[in-house]
Design a protein around this motif. Structure first.
Motif, short mmCIF file in Angstrom:
data_model
loop_
_atom_site.label_atom_id
_atom_site.label_comp_id
_atom_site.label_asym_id
_atom_site.label_seq_id
_atom_site.Cartn_x
_atom_site.Cartn_y
_atom_site.Cartn_z
N LEU A 1 0.82 -1.20 0.00
CA LEU A 1 0.00 0.00 0.00
C LEU A 1 0.86 1.26 0.00
O LEU A 1 1.58 1.54 0.95
N ASP A 2 0.78 1.97 -1.09
CA ASP A 2 1.38 3.30 -1.21
C ASP A 2 0.22 4.26 -1.40
O ASP A 2 -0.43 4.26 -2.45
N ILE A 3 -0.08 5.08 -0.39
CA ILE A 3 -1.28 5.90 -0.45
C ILE A 3 -1.23 6.96 -1.53
O ILE A 3 -2.26 7.52 -1.90
N THR A 4 -0.03 7.24 -2.06
CA THR A 4 0.09 8.23 -3.13
C THR A 4 -0.05 7.60 -4.52
O THR A 4 -0.01 8.30 -5.52
N ASP A 5 -0.21 6.29 -4.57
CA ASP A 5 -0.30 5.55 -5.84
C ASP A 5 -1.73 5.01 -5.98
O ASP A 5 -2.13 4.09 -5.28
N SER A 6 -2.49 5.57 -6.90
CA SER A 6 -3.90 5.18 -7.05
C SER A 6 -4.06 3.71 -7.42
O SER A 6 -5.02 3.06 -7.00
N SER B 1 -2.07 1.27 -6.45
CA SER B 1 -1.81 0.52 -5.23
C SER B 1 -3.04 0.55 -4.32
O SER B 1 -3.43 -0.48 -3.76
N VAL B 2 -3.66 1.71 -4.19
CA VAL B 2 -4.86 1.84 -3.36
C VAL B 2 -6.00 1.00 -3.93
O VAL B 2 -6.68 0.28 -3.19
N LYS B 3 -6.18 1.07 -5.24
CA LYS B 3 -7.25 0.31 -5.88
C LYS B 3 -7.06 -1.19 -5.67
O LYS B 3 -8.02 -1.91 -5.36
N ALA B 4 -5.82 -1.65 -5.78
CA ALA B 4 -5.54 -3.08 -5.59
C ALA B 4 -5.82 -3.49 -4.15
O ALA B 4 -6.33 -4.60 -3.89
N ALA B 5 -5.50 -2.62 -3.19
CA ALA B 5 -5.76 -2.94 -1.78
C ALA B 5 -7.26 -3.02 -1.51
O ALA B 5 -7.72 -3.92 -0.78
N VAL B 6 -8.02 -2.10 -2.08
CA VAL B 6 -9.48 -2.14 -1.94
C VAL B 6 -10.02 -3.46 -2.49
O VAL B 6 -10.84 -4.13 -1.85
N GLU B 7 -9.58 -3.81 -3.68
CA GLU B 7 -10.08 -5.02 -4.33
C GLU B 7 -9.72 -6.28 -3.54
O GLU B 7 -10.52 -7.21 -3.44
N LEU C 1 -14.39 4.03 1.55
CA LEU C 1 -15.72 4.32 2.11
C LEU C 1 -16.77 3.26 1.75
O LEU C 1 -17.56 2.87 2.61
N PRO C 2 -16.82 2.78 0.50
CA PRO C 2 -17.83 1.75 0.18
C PRO C 2 -17.70 0.50 1.05
O PRO C 2 -18.72 -0.09 1.44
N LEU C 3 -16.47 0.09 1.38
CA LEU C 3 -16.29 -1.08 2.24
C LEU C 3 -16.62 -0.75 3.69
O LEU C 3 -17.16 -1.59 4.42
N LEU C 4 -16.31 0.45 4.13
CA LEU C 4 -16.65 0.87 5.48
C LEU C 4 -18.17 0.97 5.66
O LEU C 4 -18.71 0.64 6.72
N GLN C 5 -18.85 1.38 4.61
CA GLN C 5 -20.31 1.50 4.67
C GLN C 5 -20.99 0.14 4.80
O GLN C 5 -22.14 0.06 5.24
N LYS C 6 -20.27 -0.93 4.45
CA LYS C 6 -20.85 -2.27 4.53
C LYS C 6 -20.65 -2.93 5.90
O LYS C 6 -21.18 -4.02 6.13
#
Length: 257
Positions: free
Chosen positions: A59-64, A66-72, A136-141
């Motif tokens: 997870l590199d928070i400045t790399d979209s 990387s963030v997308k892959a972590a979410v998935e 947020l979508p995962l937190l909302q669940k």
């Protein structure tokens, strides 16, 4: 797919420092912990030390990407997220290895190169909000979710406006002011989400000796992690709280904005 009875947490910058201590405490309290690290190998080493249900995640928070892959990844394994801890941050964008005093001297509002200012704010403010929006979508669940963002009392305008504040000279335009902006944005988010299942908390570790300040802080990482750990584990704090160490805050550890 796990059930919502299992608490799932993601901590950015969890391979060292305060983030590592938070991850360890959560794992010890039954959470499945995704330990975020820019370097996956360092994350895996940290996860091994954390123990419990700890998993390394790149997870590199400045790399979209990387963030997308972590979410998935978290979505595919659990389908929800109980707790997001925004811990990753940088203190400067200049030459590494400088003392804290040298960094502060280079980051005064009258002289800091604007590109250096943008680089710090890009990580500490914009990337932190971006990863929060992505999860947020995962937190909302989750039935009851929380976002804990590691900030700093150094970002308090009230504290820094007081000439008697001993740390006032450390309020620089890059790191210090980025925490002020972070506080403002996440207070805005707390108001935005106040009628939802998600609570927002900001927390200051205090003047902790970590890589952020070239290990020149006055508190050990264990001491500095106490309040962030308390907030990360607490499920009954009011939405929109901003707290810090007991020796540098008011009743209930509240810090002024």
């Amino acid at each position: 797919m796990q059930t919502n009875q299992n608490k799932v947490a993601l901590i950015s910058g969890a391979n060292t420092g305060v983030g590592f201590q938070i991850a360890k405490a959560l794992a010890e309290n039954g959470y499945t912990v995704f330990a975020g690290s820019r370097d996956l190998q360092k994350g895996e080493t940290a996860a091994g030390k954390i123990g419990g249900q700890a998993k390394a995640i790149q997870l590199d928070i400045t790399d979209s990407d990387s963030v997308k892959a972590a979410v998935e990844l978290i979505e595919s394994e659990f389908g929800y997220l109980t707790l997001l801890v925004n811990n990753a941050a940088i203190s400067h964008a200049g030459k590494p290895g400088r003392t804290m005093e040298e960094v502060l001297g280079a980051q005064r509002a009258s002289s800091i190169p604007i590109n250096d200012l943008k680089a710090v704010w890009e990580t500490n403010v914009f990337a932190t909000l971006s990863i929060t929006q992505a999860f947020l979508p995962l937190l909302q669940k989750a039935p009851a979710a929380r976002i804990v963002t590691v900030s700093s009392a150094l970002g308090s305008l009230t504290i820094n406006a007081n000439p008697k504040n001993p740390y006032r000279s450390a309020f620089d335009a890059a790191y210090g002011a980025s925490k002020t902006a972070l506080n403002g944005i996440f207070l805005s988010l707390a108001i935005d989400l106040e009628n939802t299942n998600i609570k927002i908390h900001l927390v200051s570790p205090g003047f902790t000796a970590t890589a952020l300040n070239n290990f020149q802080g006055t508190d050990t990482v264990e001491e500095g992690s106490k309040e962030p750990i308390r907030v990360a584990l607490a499920e009954d704090l009011p939405n929109g709280s901003f707290t810090g160490p007991a020796n540098f805050s008011g009743p209930d550890n509240i810090l002024p904005w």
